[in-house]
Design an enzyme around this catalytic site. Structure first.
Site, PDB file in Angstrom:
ATOM      1  N   GLU A  10     102.456  41.268  54.109  1.00  0.00           N
ATOM      2  CA  GLU A  10     103.835  40.935  53.766  1.00  0.00           C
ATOM      3  C   GLU A  10     104.071  39.438  53.899  1.00  0.00           C
ATOM      4  OE1 GLU A  10     106.174  44.952  55.300  1.00  0.00           O
ATOM      5  OE2 GLU A  10     106.165  43.183  56.572  1.00  0.00           O
ATOM      6  N   CYS A  11     104.549  38.801  52.857  1.00  0.00           N
ATOM      7  CA  CYS A  11     105.005  37.416  52.882  1.00  0.00           C
ATOM      8  C   CYS A  11     103.956  36.485  53.496  1.00  0.00           C
ATOM      9  CB  CYS A  11     106.354  37.320  53.573  1.00  0.00           C
ATOM     10  SG  CYS A  11     107.267  35.802  53.202  1.00  0.00           S
ATOM     11  N   GLY A  12     104.155  36.036  54.745  1.00  0.00           N
ATOM     12  CA  GLY A  12     103.184  35.156  55.371  1.00  0.00           C
ATOM     13  C   GLY A  12     101.803  35.766  55.430  1.00  0.00           C
TER      14      GLY A  12
END
Length: 431
Positions: free
Chosen positions: A318-320
């Site tokens: 997720e994301c990072g």
């Protein structure tokens, strides 16, 4: 036990909601009260600071992402365990769909309005009455931030008419530091507990008026039937957890454990590999851009993820987490750092906000609700396997990339919103 509960809101962001919530939580704790704090809307960083202020975990409340029944269950549980319940709002009181005001009315939480009185006096009354009457909402009282003197406080109090001034906070010489995604992480702030104690000392609170607030009336919802079972029984999920990967909801970890999984933690920043016993990997969001040099130099964690991917082990990023799996990450200074390379393309940091807001990810088990918030973009030739849907507009949101056993996106899922979809994501059959 009688629990007092308020929703702490303001006319806009930047008025001092988090500062006041943290100061009030710490002050009440120091008087011997048991305090539970919640954060309205999607957020990772504010809850970490508020947890330090009150000494208890901080959950999210949101009528759409979390759902009314889970919100009710969390509040009812808190009312049984605590003397004080503080819910920090998000943005302005009426901003968003649903808004903090909607949450206030749904659960009968009176609003404690925070106003930045640094550049006003009697106009504070007009502002607060407008906040109360526009909805309307029940108004518990006001905390006036950045008060210059006792005379200034008296003018503000007189302007409020029938609404009590419960507290004041002077202009602060030191405040909670911020960066592009919000507050700086608690472990990065030297002397954070001393700062929280100082804020509590500076908060002039009318404790008699606080104790005169009505008791919280939040009946517990019916218990769930438990039909979800434990489809992840026997699974061992490796969770990346360190200063680069810490943006995750406590409820997500609880959901994975509730589904039967055992959780193991590893630190890519310390160049720890994925545990060899892992049957799935979870790379949550965080600040990889602030630790790009160390992550880029870490060969063991990168090689272990490439092996896991080659072995078909489910990887949810997720994301990072997704940023660290691209071929490279370009930081704000323009320097490019090689990353794990499971996802073709590079991530580029930018000063402009690239994504923000509530979204839902389509799955075979129905939508998984969550949100997005990032200041980078992924430049890739990899086609999207699916696209999230923005709430409430229904427009196209974030791309979801699926490469073998890897599922990656800027989207942050809130796992309790769809446990069946989550179980499938971390199952080898789905990968």
């Amino acid at each position: 036990m009688v629990a007092r509960a308020v929703l702490i809101a303001a006319v806009a962001s930047g008025q001092g909601k988090t500062t006041v919530t943290a100061a009030l939580a710490r002050k009440l704790v120091r008087t011997g009260r048991r305090v539970r704090v919640f954060k309205c809307g999607p957020d990772f960083i504010d809850p970490m600071v508020l947890a330090r202020a009150c000494g208890a975990p901080v959950e999210s409340l949101d009528l759409w992402m979390v759902g009314a029944e889970r919100c009710r269950a969390l509040l009812a549980e808190a009312a049984e365990q605590a003397d004080a319940i503080l819910v920090e709002g998000v943005m302005g009181l009426y901003d968003g769909t649903p808004s903090a005001a909607d949450l206030s009315r749904e659960f009968g939480l009176p609003v404690l309005a925070v106003i930045d009185a640094g550049a006003m006096a009697q106009t504070a009354g007009a502002l607060v009455h407008g906040l109360r009457d526009y909805g309307p909402v029940d108004m518990a009282g006001v905390v006036a931030n950045r008060i210059a003197s006792a005379g200034h406080a008296a003018m503000v109090a007189a302007s409020l008419r029938d609404i009590p001034l419960l507290g004041t906070l002077p202009k602060q010489a030191a405040s909670l530091p911020e960066r592009h995604l919000g507050l700086v992480l608690p472990d990065e702030v030297a002397g954070l507990d001393e700062l929280l104690d100082s804020l509590a000392d500076q908060l002039a609170l009318d404790l008699d008026a606080w104790d005169a607030l009505p008791a919280a009336q939040i009946p517990a919802p019916a218990a769930p039937d438990g039909a979800a079972g434990r489809p992840l029984a026997g699974a061992r999920i490796a969770v990346a957890r360190d200063a680069a990967f810490m943006f995750l909801y406590p409820a997500n970890l609880a959901t994975l454990e509730g589904l039967g999984a055992q959780l193991e933690y590893f630190s890519p920043l310390a160049d720890e590999p994925v545990p060899h016993t892992a049957t799935a990997v979870y790379l949550p969001g965080g600040y990889p851009e602030l630790h790009a040099a160390a992550l880029s130099a870490g060969q063991r964690w990168q090689a272990s993820l490439r092996r896991a991917h080659a072995d078909g082990i489910p990887i949810v990023a997720e994301c990072g987490g997704m940023m660290a799996l691209a071929e490279s990450l370009q930081d704000k200074e323009g320097q490019e750092w090689p990353m794990a390379g499971l996802l073709p393309g590079k991530v580029v940091m930018q000063t402009r906000l690239a994504g923000l807001g509530a979204q839902a990810m389509p799955t075979a088990h129905g939508p998984l609700r969550g949100h997005t918030f990032h200041y980078s973009r992924l430049e890739t030739v990899q086609p999207a396997a699916a696209v999230t849907q923005k709430h409430p507009s229904g427009g196209a949101g974030e791309n979801l990339y699926c490469l073998g056993s890897l599922q990656a996106s800027y989207f942050h899922g809130y796992f309790p919103s769809n446990p069946a979809a989550v179980a499938a994501m971390f199952s080898r059959s789905a990968a």
